[in-house]
Design a protein around this motif. Structure first.
Motif, PDB file in Angstrom:
ATOM      1  N   MET A 108       9.731   3.554   6.859  1.00  0.00           N
ATOM      2  CA  MET A 108       8.947   2.902   5.807  1.00  0.00           C
ATOM      3  C   MET A 108       8.966   3.733   4.523  1.00  0.00           C
ATOM      4  O   MET A 108       9.046   3.180   3.425  1.00  0.00           O
ATOM      5  CB  MET A 108       7.511   2.671   6.276  1.00  0.00           C
ATOM      6  N   LEU A 109       8.902   5.056   4.643  1.00  0.00           N
ATOM      7  CA  LEU A 109       8.969   5.900   3.455  1.00  0.00           C
ATOM      8  C   LEU A 109      10.331   5.761   2.791  1.00  0.00           C
ATOM      9  O   LEU A 109      10.418   5.649   1.564  1.00  0.00           O
ATOM     10  CB  LEU A 109       8.673   7.359   3.804  1.00  0.00           C
ATOM     11  N   LYS A 145       0.818  -1.217   0.000  1.00  0.00           N
ATOM     12  CA  LYS A 145       0.000   0.000   0.000  1.00  0.00           C
ATOM     13  C   LYS A 145       0.845   1.257   0.000  1.00  0.00           C
ATOM     14  O   LYS A 145       0.460   2.262  -0.594  1.00  0.00           O
ATOM     15  CB  LYS A 145      -0.961   0.014   1.178  1.00  0.00           C
ATOM     16  N   TRP A 146       2.017   1.212   0.641  1.00  0.00           N
ATOM     17  CA  TRP A 146       2.843   2.414   0.683  1.00  0.00           C
ATOM     18  C   TRP A 146       3.341   2.780  -0.707  1.00  0.00           C
ATOM     19  O   TRP A 146       3.386   3.964  -1.048  1.00  0.00           O
ATOM     20  CB  TRP A 146       4.006   2.218   1.659  1.00  0.00           C
ATOM     21  N   SER A 147       3.711   1.799  -1.500  1.00  0.00           N
ATOM     22  CA  SER A 147       4.157   2.079  -2.867  1.00  0.00           C
ATOM     23  C   SER A 147       3.050   2.732  -3.675  1.00  0.00           C
ATOM     24  O   SER A 147       3.283   3.694  -4.407  1.00  0.00           O
ATOM     25  CB  SER A 147       4.600   0.784  -3.561  1.00  0.00           C
ATOM     26  N   VAL A 157      10.603   4.454  -1.079  1.00  0.00           N
ATOM     27  CA  VAL A 157      11.148   5.208  -2.215  1.00  0.00           C
ATOM     28  C   VAL A 157      12.404   4.536  -2.766  1.00  0.00           C
ATOM     29  O   VAL A 157      12.631   4.566  -3.978  1.00  0.00           O
ATOM     30  CB  VAL A 157      11.391   6.703  -1.886  1.00  0.00           C
ATOM     31  N   ARG A 158      13.180   3.892  -1.905  1.00  0.00           N
ATOM     32  CA  ARG A 158      14.353   3.147  -2.404  1.00  0.00           C
ATOM     33  C   ARG A 158      13.932   1.986  -3.300  1.00  0.00           C
ATOM     34  O   ARG A 158      14.537   1.743  -4.347  1.00  0.00           O
ATOM     35  CB  ARG A 158      15.183   2.603  -1.237  1.00  0.00           C
ATOM     36  N   ARG A 159      12.897   1.251  -2.866  1.00  0.00           N
ATOM     37  CA  ARG A 159      12.395   0.139  -3.680  1.00  0.00           C
ATOM     38  C   ARG A 159      11.869   0.640  -5.021  1.00  0.00           C
ATOM     39  O   ARG A 159      12.146   0.051  -6.077  1.00  0.00           O
ATOM     40  CB  ARG A 159      11.275  -0.589  -2.930  1.00  0.00           C
ATOM     41  N   GLN A 195       7.606  16.406   2.405  1.00  0.00           N
ATOM     42  CA  GLN A 195       6.303  16.626   1.763  1.00  0.00           C
ATOM     43  C   GLN A 195       5.583  15.300   1.571  1.00  0.00           C
ATOM     44  O   GLN A 195       4.383  15.198   1.811  1.00  0.00           O
ATOM     45  CB  GLN A 195       6.466  17.325   0.410  1.00  0.00           C
ATOM     46  N   LEU A 196       6.318  14.289   1.124  1.00  0.00           N
ATOM     47  CA  LEU A 196       5.727  12.959   0.966  1.00  0.00           C
ATOM     48  C   LEU A 196       5.253  12.423   2.310  1.00  0.00           C
ATOM     49  O   LEU A 196       4.146  11.908   2.430  1.00  0.00           O
ATOM     50  CB  LEU A 196       6.743  11.981   0.364  1.00  0.00           C
ATOM     51  N   GLN A 197       6.104  12.560   3.321  1.00  0.00           N
ATOM     52  CA  GLN A 197       5.770  12.020   4.637  1.00  0.00           C
ATOM     53  C   GLN A 197       4.517  12.691   5.204  1.00  0.00           C
ATOM     54  O   GLN A 197       3.654  12.025   5.773  1.00  0.00           O
ATOM     55  CB  GLN A 197       6.950  12.190   5.591  1.00  0.00           C
ATOM     56  N   ARG A 198       4.396  13.995   5.039  1.00  0.00           N
ATOM     57  CA  ARG A 198       3.200  14.700   5.537  1.00  0.00           C
ATOM     58  C   ARG A 198       1.957  14.321   4.744  1.00  0.00           C
ATOM     59  O   ARG A 198       0.859  14.271   5.294  1.00  0.00           O
ATOM     60  CB  ARG A 198       3.413  16.216   5.476  1.00  0.00           C
ATOM     61  N   ALA A 199       2.111  14.049   3.466  1.00  0.00           N
ATOM     62  CA  ALA A 199       0.960  13.760   2.598  1.00  0.00           C
ATOM     63  C   ALA A 199       0.429  12.339   2.782  1.00  0.00           C
ATOM     64  O   ALA A 199      -0.743  12.072   2.489  1.00  0.00           O
ATOM     65  CB  ALA A 199       1.345  13.976   1.134  1.00  0.00           C
TER      66      ALA A 199
END
Length: 106
Positions: free
Chosen positions: A34-35, A4-6, A39-41, A22-26
């Motif tokens: 986990m973020l 789900k995170w992807s 994003v690395r994956r 910005q991604l983490q807040r959104a």
């Protein structure tokens, strides 16, 4: 692309480049770790491009690659379906957990 995170990161990046915070807040509920892993994956899979700018402190942004952008209509459809069926899924989980109290699935 299997979690789900992807999906949520791709949906957010479909709106344009974002910095990490910005991604983490959104994305409600995602931890920093986990973020970072997500994003690395996605970068490894060729779906996200990470750009580091030579500033002090370093500025980093994330954006979809062409391959990642080609997924957005599918991922958005999945996210919309998930939101539309959220209540039914929650009910099904509650019923299942009531019938199988020791299932260990959470």
């Amino acid at each position: 692309m299997g979690d789900k995170w992807s999906v949520l990161v791709i949906v957010e990046l479909a709106n344009g480049p974002r910095r990490f915070r910005q991604l983490q807040r959104a994305i409600d509920g995602i931890s920093q770790r986990m973020l970072t892993l997500t994003v690395r994956r996605l970068e490894r899979d060729g779906l996200v491009l990470r750009t580091v700018y030579p500033t002090v402190p370093a500025q980093v942004d994330y954006r979809l690659t062409e391959t990642g952008a080609s997924l957005t209509h599918l991922v958005k459809a999945l996210a919309d379906w998930s939101l539309a069926h959220r209540a039914a899924i929650a009910q099904a989980r509650q019923a299942y957990d009531g019938d199988h109290p020791d299932n260990g699935i959470r």
